[in-house]
Design an enzyme around this catalytic site. Structure first.
Site, PDB file in Angstrom:
ATOM      1  N   GLU A 204     -50.249  78.240 -10.763  1.00 46.32           N
ATOM      2  CA  GLU A 204     -51.311  78.379  -9.764  1.00 46.32           C
ATOM      3  C   GLU A 204     -51.175  79.629  -8.909  1.00 46.32           C
ATOM      4  O   GLU A 204     -52.155  80.294  -8.612  1.00 46.32           O
ATOM      5  CB  GLU A 204     -51.372  77.142  -8.840  1.00 46.32           C
ATOM      6  CG  GLU A 204     -52.004  75.909  -9.466  1.00 46.32           C
ATOM      7  CD  GLU A 204     -51.075  75.135 -10.381  1.00 46.32           C
ATOM      8  OE1 GLU A 204     -49.902  75.538 -10.515  1.00 46.32           O
ATOM      9  OE2 GLU A 204     -51.531  74.134 -10.946  1.00 46.32           O
TER      10      GLU A 204
ATOM     11  N   HIS B 290     -50.892  63.749  -5.348  1.00 46.36           N
ATOM     12  CA  HIS B 290     -52.176  63.982  -6.026  1.00 46.36           C
ATOM     13  C   HIS B 290     -53.288  63.396  -5.174  1.00 46.36           C
ATOM     14  O   HIS B 290     -54.297  62.939  -5.695  1.00 46.36           O
ATOM     15  CB  HIS B 290     -52.194  63.310  -7.410  1.00 46.36           C
ATOM     16  CG  HIS B 290     -51.466  64.076  -8.462  1.00 46.36           C
ATOM     17  ND1 HIS B 290     -50.106  64.251  -8.441  1.00 46.36           N
ATOM     18  CD2 HIS B 290     -51.910  64.721  -9.575  1.00 46.36           C
ATOM     19  CE1 HIS B 290     -49.734  64.967  -9.490  1.00 46.36           C
ATOM     20  NE2 HIS B 290     -50.810  65.269 -10.196  1.00 46.36           N
TER      21      HIS B 290
END
Lengths: 80, 689
Positions: B406, B474
């Site tokens: 990322e 998450h």
């Protein structure tokens, strides 16, 4: 003409006073720009400081062992 | 290859002397106390900058670091614009907004320096990606030091350049020290060029104090890049004769080592090699000294920026420019904004509306592409929430599947945006934005300002947030970490109409825009539908439309209490408002906040409930509450948010964590029950969590 040399901003931590460890050059001595003329004690280490002009070291205003704030005039140089 | 006649060789010498004298001049200005800030100088490393830049074409690019004065002079920035910048003058290359560590000039092919170690490496990969997509033959030389190879950004950036065969010459200036730490303490194999082989490309170690060897190596490397054989890693062995910064006496450099390298001084060696005559030497040194004395005098007098202009250049002005010529092959589908021919409005979910919006902009604007994990894989998922499903069949290489990196691919997106592309970068889960935050916050958000408005980053980013039974890593609501970042716009659509319209507005804005989507609102049908999803579908017109980035939306009118919410909480607020005379506002624009719409409402109702999914402490609801309190002090404020815990997995606790309709209604009722007295100042502002 004369110019003043000031204590340069070499401290890591702002507001720290800097001490003159020793003068390498003497009053009356010819000096060159870039030549180490004194040693300054910072909060990190003892550091050589270079002369800022070619000429003669006219006067020393802060002696070895003394501590001053950044920007204080420490010497006068009679410029060539 | 450039002809290497005497004039050329003397020019190389003079360029190295210019760097040395510039740096020494600046050193004395610092000693005299006339120059603000700090400086990171490169005396001793002149041959690396000059050798590399002399091999580049005028339209090639470089990226640089906090030690960038040499690179800048070698690339062609003037001593005047750099000295002006060091003095903080308006005429500086970055209008005084950047300073020593951000030297650059987009018109001369130098991106402002990235002062975060290795931060420029993914950026350079992204620039090269843009050149490849634009079918240009430019290369980018990416300067960094030996210290940078320990950073993850190095690994991620060079790996992506390798797998996509990009035209980057990675230039590692190995001067044996990362700040004050010797290279042998931070890596087992200190031959940095060896690393290239592990990524599958060519690396070479070069004497970095021999300007002609550097020039030769860079010419070979850029030829490789231009002919599709890139990237290349050049390790240039050199030495820094000055401190890491001006407050560094270099006591960690052993005296013997300093003396050894002094004998290999790049400028003296080259003078010997080309048999520089004393006349030539005097002429060149005098010319450089004259130039620099004039430059310093002018810089000392150059006007500084006005305080009234402090907030200029935070964002690039919105442009309605059409895509540049040669920006890429336009898609065969219609070039106008409307793709669907005369169709009635259809009801779509957020995922479908985004998919349609992305397809429409990609068809109309060849600069737009998507970059993320698993977004274009054939037979794959179209991303974690099906948003890009099927788009790869239509748009092929403009959906770029990345490694799991990322930090790297957000940096790539920043670099590509700076070169005129319009990327859409996404993370699969908002929680992963933390990995990319250096590129988003330190690079994307700051580049326009610190370049004095000369660089811009037209980058759209998308991230799904919210708790959905997957555990605390998450599940976070990430808005609070990215709102209030100057230079970054943040929006949060709660329905399909807004999602498509905000996406299109974001792509036209020309600035970094982060779009938060909620996982429970995608309303996708089929394989990846989330259980318990709320209906966020909307009627989507067939004509092109935009939703403004900086406006809240009144979803329900009322007069007794205002409820502010965004994303999933908007839907719960609407349910809570069913039996209350409440005005529900979808905050929608999280940075900046639409104080006008909010103010009109709270001044009417005198009471506000601010609902946020996420811990009560330090959230965006706190910022909104403070903003209301200082503007309209008579308004009673209550927040409804999650407790200060990481998101639990077990459903009973996760449901208790997430604010629900009952808690929102209770907070509104509690405010209504209180006396709306003028002496409300003595009562504490209530919170509910």
């Amino acid at each position: 003409m004369n110019i003043n040399m000031k204590m340069p901003d070499l401290a890591t931590n702002a507001g720290t006073e800097l001490g003159i460890a020793r003068w390498i050059a003497q009053v009356g001595q010819p000096v060159k720009r870039g030549q180490a003329i004194l040693e300054v004690e910072t909060d990190k280490a003892v550091q050589e400081v270079e002369c800022i002009a070619n000429g003669v070291l006219q006067a020393i205003h802060v002696q070895a062992g003394e501590k001053v704030a950044v920007g204080t005039v420490i010497a006068t140089i009679k410029v060539d | 290859m450039t002809s290497r006649d005497r004039a050329f060789l003397l020019n190389l010498y003079e360029r190295m002397v210019l760097i040395r004298e510039f740096e020494d001049t600046v050193k004395f200005l610092f000693l005299e106390g006339t120059m603000p800030g700090t400086i990171h100088q490169c005396q001793g490393q002149e041959a690396t900058a000059v050798g590399v830049c002399a091999a580049l074409r005028a339209d090639d690019w470089i990226t640089s670091t906090f030690r960038g004065h040499g690179h800048a002079l070698a690339k062609g920035l003037s001593a005047q614009e750099m000295m002006d910048e060091l003095f903080g003058a308006e005429s500086g290359c970055c209008k005084g907004r950047g300073g020593s560590m951000h030297m650059g000039n987009m018109a001369k092919g130098m991106v402002p320096g990235i002062a975060i170690v290795a931060g420029g490496i993914p950026l350079a990969t992204g620039m090269a990606l843009a050149f490849k997509m634009q079918q240009k033959t430019e290369v980018v030389a990416c300067f960094f030091g030996d210290g940078a190879v320990a950073e993850g950004a190095f690994h991620e950036g060079v790996n992506m350049a390798a797998i996509w065969g990009l035209p980057v010459v990675f230039v590692c200036e190995n001067n044996l020290y990362g700040a004050s730490t010797h290279i042998d303490l931070v890596m087992k194999n200190s031959r940095i060029s060896d690393r290239a082989a592990s990524y599958g490309f060519r690396g070479e170690t070069v004497d970095g104090n021999d300007v002609l060897k550097v020039l030769d190596a860079t010419e070979r490397a850029s030829a490789d890049c231009r002919e599709g054989r890139g990237p290349v890693l050049l390790e240039l062995l050199t030495y820094r004769r000055t401190g890491h910064s001006r407050r560094d006496p270099c006591h960690y450099q052993p005296k013997q080592e300093r003396e050894l390298w002094a004998q290999r001084d790049p400028i003296e060696r080259f003078a010997e090699e080309i048999k520089l005559s004393s006349d030539e030497r005097e002429l060149i040194h005098a010319r450089v000294q004259d130039l620099l004395s004039q430059v310093v005098e002018r810089a000392k007098l150059a006007p500084r920026p006005k305080v009234s202009e402090l907030a200029d250049f935070v964002f690039a002005a919105a442009s309605s420019q059409p895509p540049p010529a040669g920006a890429g092959k336009p898609d065969e589908v219609a070039n106008s904004g409307t793709v669907s021919p005369a169709k009635p409005a259809r009801r779509l979910g957020i995922a479908e509306a985004l998919r349609e919006g992305i397809a429409e902009v990609m068809a109309a604007d060849p600069r737009v592409f998507c970059i993320g994990e698993d977004i274009g894989v054939r037979g794959g998922w179209g991303g974690a929430f099906t948003v890009t499903l099927g788009l790869a069949e239509k748009f092929g290489g403009r959906l770029i599947d990345t490694p799991i990196a990322e930090l790297g691919f957000f940096g790539v997106a920043v670099g590509a945006a700076m070169m005129g592309m319009r990327p859409i970068a996404d993370v699969q889960y908002g929680d992963f934005l933390f990995l990319a935050s250096d590129q988003i916050i330190n690079n994307a958000a700051k580049m326009c300002y610190m370049s004095g408005g000369t660089a811009s980053v037209p980058l759209v980013m998308r991230a799904p947030v919210g708790a959905t039974g997957r555990g605390s890593q998450h599940a976070q609501n990430m808005e609070r970490y990215f709102t209030g970042v100057p230079g970054l716009k943040v929006v949060a659509p709660s329905n399909a109409y807004d999602a498509k319209g905000l996406l299109k507005a974001a792509l036209r804005d020309g600035n970094p825009v982060l779009i938060f989507e909620h996982k429970l609102l995608y309303g996708s049908k089929g394989a990846r539908a989330e259980p318990g999803a709320v209906d966020a579908t909307s009627e989507i017109p067939s004509e092109d439309y935009l939703v403004p980035l900086d406006k809240a939306a009144v979803r329900r009118e009322g007069s007794k209490v205002t409820i502010l919410a965004w994303l999933l909480m908007v839907h719960y607020a609407m349910q809570a408002a069913e039996h209350i005379d409440a005005e529900v506002i979808d905050v929608r624009s999280l940075s900046p906040i639409d104080w006008e719409t909010i103010g009109t409402s709270v001044q009417k109702t005198g009471r506000v409930v601010i609902v946020e999914e996420g811990p009560i402490t330090g959230g965006l609801s706190a910022e909104i509450g403070a903003g209301i309190a200082e503007r309209w002090p008579a308004v009673r404020i209550r927040r409804v948010a999650s407790p200060d815990v990481p998101v639990p997995f077990t459903p009973v606790l996760e449901n208790a964590y997430r604010p629900d309709v009952q808690r929102i209604a209770a907070a509104a009722q509690a405010l209504l029950a209180q006396e709306h007295a003028a002496t409300c100042a003595t009562e504490a502002v209530g919170v509910d969590s």
